[in-house]
Write a protein that holds these residues in place. Sequence first.
Motif, PDB file in Angstrom:
ATOM      1  N   PHE A 199      40.852  18.332   0.116  1.00 17.43           N
ATOM      2  CA  PHE A 199      41.745  18.864   1.148  1.00 17.43           C
ATOM      3  C   PHE A 199      42.836  19.763   0.588  1.00 17.43           C
ATOM      4  O   PHE A 199      43.261  20.730   1.217  1.00 17.43           O
ATOM      5  CB  PHE A 199      42.334  17.725   1.991  1.00 17.43           C
ATOM      6  N   ALA A 200      43.333  19.472  -0.626  1.00 19.05           N
ATOM      7  CA  ALA A 200      44.367  20.314  -1.238  1.00 19.05           C
ATOM      8  C   ALA A 200      44.005  20.609  -2.686  1.00 19.05           C
ATOM      9  O   ALA A 200      44.853  20.571  -3.578  1.00 19.05           O
ATOM     10  CB  ALA A 200      45.741  19.663  -1.136  1.00 19.05           C
ATOM     11  N   VAL A 214      43.348  15.444  -3.886  1.00 17.28           N
ATOM     12  CA  VAL A 214      42.002  15.243  -3.354  1.00 17.28           C
ATOM     13  C   VAL A 214      41.812  13.754  -3.072  1.00 17.28           C
ATOM     14  O   VAL A 214      42.555  12.911  -3.582  1.00 17.28           O
ATOM     15  CB  VAL A 214      40.909  15.728  -4.329  1.00 17.28           C
ATOM     16  N   GLU A 215      40.802  13.445  -2.257  1.00 15.78           N
ATOM     17  CA  GLU A 215      40.404  12.066  -1.997  1.00 15.78           C
ATOM     18  C   GLU A 215      38.985  11.857  -2.514  1.00 15.78           C
ATOM     19  O   GLU A 215      38.141  12.753  -2.402  1.00 15.78           O
ATOM     20  CB  GLU A 215      40.422  11.759  -0.499  1.00 15.78           C
ATOM     21  N   VAL A 216      38.736  10.666  -3.050  1.00 16.46           N
ATOM     22  CA  VAL A 216      37.403  10.330  -3.563  1.00 16.46           C
ATOM     23  C   VAL A 216      36.978   8.987  -2.985  1.00 16.46           C
ATOM     24  O   VAL A 216      37.771   8.036  -2.948  1.00 16.46           O
ATOM     25  CB  VAL A 216      37.394  10.259  -5.105  1.00 16.46           C
ATOM     26  N   LEU A 217      35.725   8.899  -2.542  1.00 19.45           N
ATOM     27  CA  LEU A 217      35.143   7.634  -2.092  1.00 19.45           C
ATOM     28  C   LEU A 217      33.942   7.312  -2.966  1.00 19.45           C
ATOM     29  O   LEU A 217      33.013   8.108  -3.092  1.00 19.45           O
ATOM     30  CB  LEU A 217      34.726   7.707  -0.636  1.00 19.45           C
ATOM     31  N   MET A 259      35.201   2.046  -2.762  1.00 19.96           N
ATOM     32  CA  MET A 259      36.521   2.316  -3.338  1.00 19.96           C
ATOM     33  C   MET A 259      36.991   3.704  -2.909  1.00 19.96           C
ATOM     34  O   MET A 259      36.244   4.688  -3.009  1.00 19.96           O
ATOM     35  CB  MET A 259      36.467   2.255  -4.868  1.00 19.96           C
ATOM     36  N   TYR A 260      38.227   3.761  -2.438  1.00 17.97           N
ATOM     37  CA  TYR A 260      38.892   5.027  -2.117  1.00 17.97           C
ATOM     38  C   TYR A 260      40.031   5.232  -3.089  1.00 17.97           C
ATOM     39  O   TYR A 260      40.744   4.290  -3.430  1.00 17.97           O
ATOM     40  CB  TYR A 260      39.453   4.966  -0.697  1.00 17.97           C
ATOM     41  N   TYR A 261      40.182   6.475  -3.559  1.00 24.35           N
ATOM     42  CA  TYR A 261      41.431   6.799  -4.239  1.00 24.35           C
ATOM     43  C   TYR A 261      41.893   8.201  -3.889  1.00 24.35           C
ATOM     44  O   TYR A 261      41.099   9.114  -3.649  1.00 24.35           O
ATOM     45  CB  TYR A 261      41.374   6.594  -5.758  1.00 24.35           C
ATOM     46  N   LEU A 262      43.208   8.306  -3.805  1.00 25.91           N
ATOM     47  CA  LEU A 262      43.905   9.563  -3.582  1.00 25.91           C
ATOM     48  C   LEU A 262      44.461  10.012  -4.919  1.00 25.91           C
ATOM     49  O   LEU A 262      45.201   9.266  -5.564  1.00 25.91           O
ATOM     50  CB  LEU A 262      45.038   9.356  -2.569  1.00 25.91           C
ATOM     51  N   ASN A 263      44.068  11.197  -5.363  1.00 26.55           N
ATOM     52  CA  ASN A 263      44.583  11.776  -6.601  1.00 26.55           C
ATOM     53  C   ASN A 263      45.655  12.803  -6.283  1.00 26.55           C
ATOM     54  O   ASN A 263      45.432  13.723  -5.489  1.00 26.55           O
ATOM     55  CB  ASN A 263      43.476  12.483  -7.387  1.00 26.55           C
ATOM     56  N   VAL A 264      46.820  12.653  -6.894  1.00 25.48           N
ATOM     57  CA  VAL A 264      47.919  13.610  -6.750  1.00 25.48           C
ATOM     58  C   VAL A 264      48.245  14.152  -8.135  1.00 25.48           C
ATOM     59  O   VAL A 264      48.497  13.376  -9.063  1.00 25.48           O
ATOM     60  CB  VAL A 264      49.161  12.936  -6.134  1.00 25.48           C
ATOM     61  N   MET A 265      48.245  15.479  -8.273  1.00 27.47           N
ATOM     62  CA  MET A 265      48.430  16.107  -9.583  1.00 27.47           C
ATOM     63  C   MET A 265      49.372  17.298  -9.491  1.00 27.47           C
ATOM     64  O   MET A 265      49.430  17.987  -8.463  1.00 27.47           O
ATOM     65  CB  MET A 265      47.081  16.600 -10.126  1.00 27.47           C
TER      66      MET A 265
END
Length: 274
Positions: free
Chosen positions: A144-145, A158-161, A243-249
Amino acid sequence: MTSDDLYLPRGTTASAEYALDIRPEHAGWTYSALRIVELSPAGSHTFITGNSEWIVLPLEGGCTVRIEESEFQLLGRDSVFAGASDFAYAPRDARVQIASGAGGRFALAGAKCERRLPARYGPAPEVPVEQRGSGTCARRVRNFAAADVFDCDRLIAVEVLTPGGNWSSYPPHKHDEHRPGEECALEEIYYFEIEGPGGLGYQRVFPSRQGGADVLAEVRSGDAVLVPDGWHGPSIAQPGHTMYYLNVMAGPGEDREWRIRFHPDHTETTGGHR
Protein backbone atom coordinates in the motif's frame (compact mmCIF):
# COMPACT_ATOMS: atom_id res chain seq x y z
CA MET A 1 20.61 -2.97 21.66
CA THR A 2 19.82 -6.21 23.51
CA SER A 3 17.15 -8.73 22.54
CA ASP A 4 14.97 -7.29 25.31
CA ASP A 5 15.10 -3.92 23.56
CA LEU A 6 14.22 -5.38 20.17
CA TYR A 7 11.29 -7.62 21.13
CA LEU A 8 8.33 -5.57 22.42
CA PRO A 9 5.50 -7.75 23.80
CA ARG A 10 1.97 -6.41 23.63
CA GLY A 11 1.37 -3.63 26.14
CA THR A 12 5.00 -2.90 26.96
CA THR A 13 5.02 0.31 24.91
CA ALA A 14 1.45 1.37 25.70
CA SER A 15 0.82 4.97 26.69
CA ALA A 16 -2.21 6.93 27.86
CA GLU A 17 -3.24 7.51 24.23
CA TYR A 18 -1.93 4.47 22.37
CA ALA A 19 -2.09 0.67 22.74
CA LEU A 20 1.33 0.62 21.06
CA ASP A 21 3.63 3.64 20.89
CA ILE A 22 7.03 3.17 19.22
CA ARG A 23 8.75 6.50 18.73
CA PRO A 24 12.24 7.02 17.28
CA GLU A 25 13.61 8.05 20.66
CA HIS A 26 12.25 4.83 22.21
CA ALA A 27 13.71 2.67 19.45
CA GLY A 28 17.09 4.39 19.67
CA TRP A 29 17.04 5.50 16.06
CA THR A 30 16.06 8.55 14.00
CA TYR A 31 13.14 8.02 11.62
CA SER A 32 10.63 5.15 11.92
CA ALA A 33 7.59 5.23 14.21
CA LEU A 34 4.41 3.24 14.79
CA ARG A 35 1.40 3.89 16.99
CA ILE A 36 -1.89 2.05 17.39
CA VAL A 37 -4.93 3.88 18.67
CA GLU A 38 -8.03 2.03 19.89
CA LEU A 39 -11.30 3.95 19.72
CA SER A 40 -14.56 3.12 21.45
CA PRO A 41 -17.83 3.69 19.53
CA ALA A 42 -18.21 7.43 18.81
CA GLY A 43 -14.61 7.90 19.96
CA SER A 44 -12.04 10.23 18.48
CA HIS A 45 -8.35 10.98 18.73
CA THR A 46 -6.47 14.14 17.74
CA PHE A 47 -2.72 14.50 17.28
CA ILE A 48 -0.18 16.86 15.76
CA THR A 49 2.09 15.31 13.16
CA GLY A 50 5.10 17.45 14.15
CA ASN A 51 8.24 16.72 12.13
CA SER A 52 6.89 13.40 10.79
CA GLU A 53 4.60 12.21 8.01
CA TRP A 54 1.94 9.63 8.95
CA ILE A 55 -0.37 7.12 7.31
CA VAL A 56 -3.63 6.31 9.11
CA LEU A 57 -4.33 2.63 8.35
CA PRO A 58 -7.43 0.90 9.71
CA LEU A 59 -6.68 -2.48 11.29
CA GLU A 60 -10.25 -3.10 12.40
CA GLY A 61 -13.19 -0.81 11.66
CA GLY A 62 -13.62 2.40 9.68
CA CYS A 63 -13.17 6.06 10.51
CA THR A 64 -13.23 9.66 9.36
CA VAL A 65 -9.83 11.34 9.12
CA ARG A 66 -9.67 15.13 9.17
CA ILE A 67 -6.32 16.67 8.20
CA GLU A 68 -6.45 20.47 8.39
CA GLU A 69 -9.09 21.38 5.77
CA SER A 70 -9.25 17.91 4.18
CA GLU A 71 -11.58 15.09 5.21
CA PHE A 72 -11.38 11.43 4.20
CA GLN A 73 -13.87 8.66 4.88
CA LEU A 74 -12.05 5.35 5.43
CA LEU A 75 -14.26 2.30 5.00
CA GLY A 76 -11.61 0.17 6.72
CA ARG A 77 -12.12 -3.57 7.19
CA ASP A 78 -13.32 -6.17 9.68
CA SER A 79 -9.76 -7.30 10.42
CA VAL A 80 -6.29 -7.32 8.89
CA PHE A 81 -7.07 -10.80 7.54
CA ALA A 82 -10.13 -9.60 5.57
CA GLY A 83 -8.28 -7.76 2.79
CA ALA A 84 -6.50 -4.53 1.95
CA SER A 85 -7.80 -1.30 3.50
CA ASP A 86 -8.07 2.24 2.28
CA PHE A 87 -5.90 4.74 4.17
CA ALA A 88 -5.07 8.42 4.58
CA TYR A 89 -1.74 10.25 4.37
CA ALA A 90 -1.08 13.14 6.76
CA PRO A 91 1.88 15.48 6.11
CA ARG A 92 4.23 16.89 8.71
CA ASP A 93 3.19 20.04 10.63
CA ALA A 94 -0.52 19.24 10.52
CA ARG A 95 -3.40 18.60 12.92
CA VAL A 96 -5.14 15.24 12.48
CA GLN A 97 -8.40 13.98 13.97
CA ILE A 98 -9.53 10.35 13.70
CA ALA A 99 -13.20 9.71 14.57
CA SER A 100 -15.06 6.39 14.45
CA GLY A 101 -18.79 5.89 14.90
CA ALA A 102 -18.53 2.13 15.47
CA GLY A 103 -15.06 2.20 17.03
CA GLY A 104 -12.01 0.27 15.95
CA ARG A 105 -8.23 -0.01 15.91
CA PHE A 106 -6.07 2.16 13.71
CA ALA A 107 -2.34 2.06 12.96
CA LEU A 108 -0.37 5.27 12.58
CA ALA A 109 2.75 4.50 10.56
CA GLY A 110 5.18 7.40 10.66
CA ALA A 111 8.58 8.67 9.63
CA LYS A 112 10.53 11.80 10.46
CA CYS A 113 10.79 13.76 7.22
CA GLU A 114 11.73 17.06 5.60
CA ARG A 115 9.25 17.68 2.76
CA ARG A 116 5.63 18.60 3.42
CA LEU A 117 3.51 16.69 0.89
CA PRO A 118 -0.26 17.14 0.45
CA ALA A 119 -2.81 15.17 2.47
CA ARG A 120 -4.18 12.33 0.35
CA TYR A 121 -6.51 9.33 0.28
CA GLY A 122 -5.35 5.84 -0.71
CA PRO A 123 -8.20 3.67 -2.09
CA ALA A 124 -8.18 -0.02 -1.18
CA PRO A 125 -8.77 -1.20 -4.81
CA GLU A 126 -5.54 0.56 -5.85
CA VAL A 127 -3.36 -1.30 -3.32
CA PRO A 128 -1.12 -3.70 -5.29
CA VAL A 129 -1.41 -7.21 -3.84
CA GLU A 130 1.43 -9.54 -4.71
CA GLN A 131 1.55 -13.31 -4.35
CA ARG A 132 5.18 -14.06 -3.56
CA GLY A 133 7.09 -17.32 -3.18
CA SER A 134 5.81 -20.86 -3.54
CA GLY A 135 5.14 -23.95 -1.45
CA THR A 136 5.89 -23.41 2.23
CA CYS A 137 7.40 -20.01 1.43
CA ALA A 138 4.25 -18.62 -0.25
CA ARG A 139 2.86 -15.38 1.21
CA ARG A 140 0.77 -12.38 0.18
CA VAL A 141 2.12 -8.80 0.21
CA ARG A 142 -0.03 -5.67 0.21
CA ASN A 143 2.23 -2.90 -1.07
CA PHE A 144 0.00 0.00 0.00
CA ALA A 145 2.88 2.43 0.68
CA ALA A 146 5.80 0.74 -1.03
CA ALA A 147 8.52 3.05 -2.36
CA ASP A 148 7.33 2.76 -5.97
CA VAL A 149 3.59 2.76 -5.23
CA PHE A 150 2.53 5.69 -3.00
CA ASP A 151 4.42 8.96 -2.70
CA CYS A 152 5.87 9.82 0.71
CA ASP A 153 9.00 11.71 1.71
CA ARG A 154 10.69 8.91 3.69
CA LEU A 155 7.99 6.51 4.90
CA ILE A 156 7.73 3.01 3.40
CA ALA A 157 5.06 0.58 4.66
CA VAL A 158 3.66 -2.77 3.52
CA GLU A 159 1.52 -5.59 4.94
CA VAL A 160 2.40 -9.28 4.69
CA LEU A 161 0.18 -12.32 5.32
CA THR A 162 1.88 -15.68 5.82
CA PRO A 163 -0.31 -18.83 5.78
CA GLY A 164 -0.08 -21.12 8.78
CA GLY A 165 2.99 -23.36 8.63
CA ASN A 166 4.78 -21.13 6.08
CA TRP A 167 7.91 -18.99 6.21
CA SER A 168 8.13 -15.41 4.98
CA SER A 169 10.68 -12.60 5.16
CA TYR A 170 12.91 -15.22 3.58
CA PRO A 171 15.69 -15.62 2.50
CA PRO A 172 17.18 -13.57 5.36
CA HIS A 173 18.05 -10.12 4.09
CA LYS A 174 19.30 -6.81 5.38
CA HIS A 175 19.22 -3.08 4.65
CA ASP A 176 21.60 -1.47 7.13
CA GLU A 177 24.31 -0.04 4.86
CA HIS A 178 24.41 2.63 2.17
CA ARG A 179 25.63 0.93 -1.00
CA PRO A 180 24.46 2.90 -4.05
CA GLY A 181 22.42 0.71 -6.36
CA GLU A 182 22.71 -2.31 -4.05
CA GLU A 183 21.50 -1.58 -0.53
CA CYS A 184 20.04 1.29 1.45
CA ALA A 185 19.91 1.91 5.21
CA LEU A 186 16.39 1.56 6.65
CA GLU A 187 15.12 1.27 10.23
CA GLU A 188 12.28 -1.25 10.35
CA ILE A 189 9.39 -2.16 12.65
CA TYR A 190 7.50 -5.46 12.46
CA TYR A 191 4.02 -5.36 14.06
CA PHE A 192 2.28 -8.74 14.34
CA GLU A 193 -1.24 -10.12 14.50
CA ILE A 194 -1.99 -13.86 14.47
CA GLU A 195 -5.32 -15.24 13.29
CA GLY A 196 -7.25 -17.39 15.73
CA PRO A 197 -7.06 -17.89 19.50
CA GLY A 198 -3.74 -19.09 20.85
CA GLY A 199 -1.90 -18.40 17.61
CA LEU A 200 1.79 -17.53 17.58
CA GLY A 201 4.76 -17.13 15.30
CA TYR A 202 8.52 -16.65 15.40
CA GLN A 203 10.73 -13.83 14.18
CA ARG A 204 14.48 -14.03 13.75
CA VAL A 205 16.99 -11.17 13.52
CA PHE A 206 20.71 -11.95 13.60
CA PRO A 207 23.90 -9.88 13.38
CA SER A 208 25.37 -8.56 10.17
CA ARG A 209 28.20 -6.97 12.15
CA GLN A 210 29.91 -7.51 15.48
CA GLY A 211 27.57 -6.61 18.32
CA GLY A 212 24.62 -6.21 15.94
CA ALA A 213 20.94 -6.98 16.45
CA ASP A 214 20.27 -10.54 17.63
CA VAL A 215 16.84 -11.83 18.65
CA LEU A 216 14.63 -14.89 18.28
CA ALA A 217 11.14 -13.92 19.44
CA GLU A 218 7.94 -15.89 19.90
CA VAL A 219 5.37 -13.34 18.72
CA ARG A 220 1.64 -13.05 19.29
CA SER A 221 -1.01 -10.50 18.35
CA GLY A 222 0.01 -7.00 19.39
CA ASP A 223 3.74 -7.75 19.64
CA ALA A 224 6.42 -5.85 17.72
CA VAL A 225 10.05 -6.43 16.80
CA LEU A 226 12.54 -3.67 15.99
CA VAL A 227 15.17 -4.14 13.27
CA PRO A 228 17.79 -1.38 13.59
CA ASP A 229 20.31 -3.48 11.65
CA GLY A 230 21.12 -7.08 10.88
CA TRP A 231 19.84 -9.97 8.80
CA HIS A 232 16.12 -10.53 9.39
CA GLY A 233 14.05 -13.55 8.56
CA PRO A 234 12.49 -15.93 8.58
CA SER A 235 9.09 -14.99 9.96
CA ILE A 236 7.40 -18.31 10.77
CA ALA A 237 3.65 -18.84 11.16
CA GLN A 238 2.24 -21.55 13.43
CA PRO A 239 0.34 -24.22 11.45
CA GLY A 240 -3.36 -23.39 11.33
CA HIS A 241 -2.83 -19.70 12.13
CA THR A 242 -2.21 -17.07 9.47
CA MET A 243 0.43 -14.52 10.50
CA TYR A 244 0.03 -10.84 9.63
CA TYR A 245 2.71 -8.23 9.98
CA LEU A 246 2.89 -4.55 9.19
CA ASN A 247 6.35 -3.36 8.17
CA VAL A 248 7.20 0.32 8.73
CA MET A 249 10.53 1.58 7.36
CA ALA A 250 12.43 4.82 6.86
CA GLY A 251 16.04 5.90 6.57
CA PRO A 252 18.50 8.69 5.82
CA GLY A 253 19.02 8.13 2.10
CA GLU A 254 18.55 11.00 -0.34
CA ASP A 255 16.24 8.78 -2.40
CA ARG A 256 13.25 6.94 -0.98
CA GLU A 257 13.99 3.40 -2.06
CA TRP A 258 14.02 -0.15 -0.76
CA ARG A 259 17.18 -2.00 -1.73
CA ILE A 260 18.22 -5.13 0.15
CA ARG A 261 21.01 -7.71 0.25
CA PHE A 262 20.28 -11.41 0.75
CA HIS A 263 22.32 -13.48 3.16
CA PRO A 264 25.12 -15.16 1.17
CA ASP A 265 24.35 -18.59 2.68
CA HIS A 266 20.83 -18.56 1.22
CA THR A 267 19.39 -18.39 -2.27
CA GLU A 268 16.28 -16.82 -3.80
CA THR A 269 14.85 -20.12 -5.03
CA THR A 270 11.97 -19.75 -2.55
CA GLY A 271 10.64 -16.70 -4.33
CA GLY A 272 12.39 -13.72 -2.79
CA HIS A 273 12.10 -11.35 0.10
CA ARG A 274 9.43 -10.49 2.67
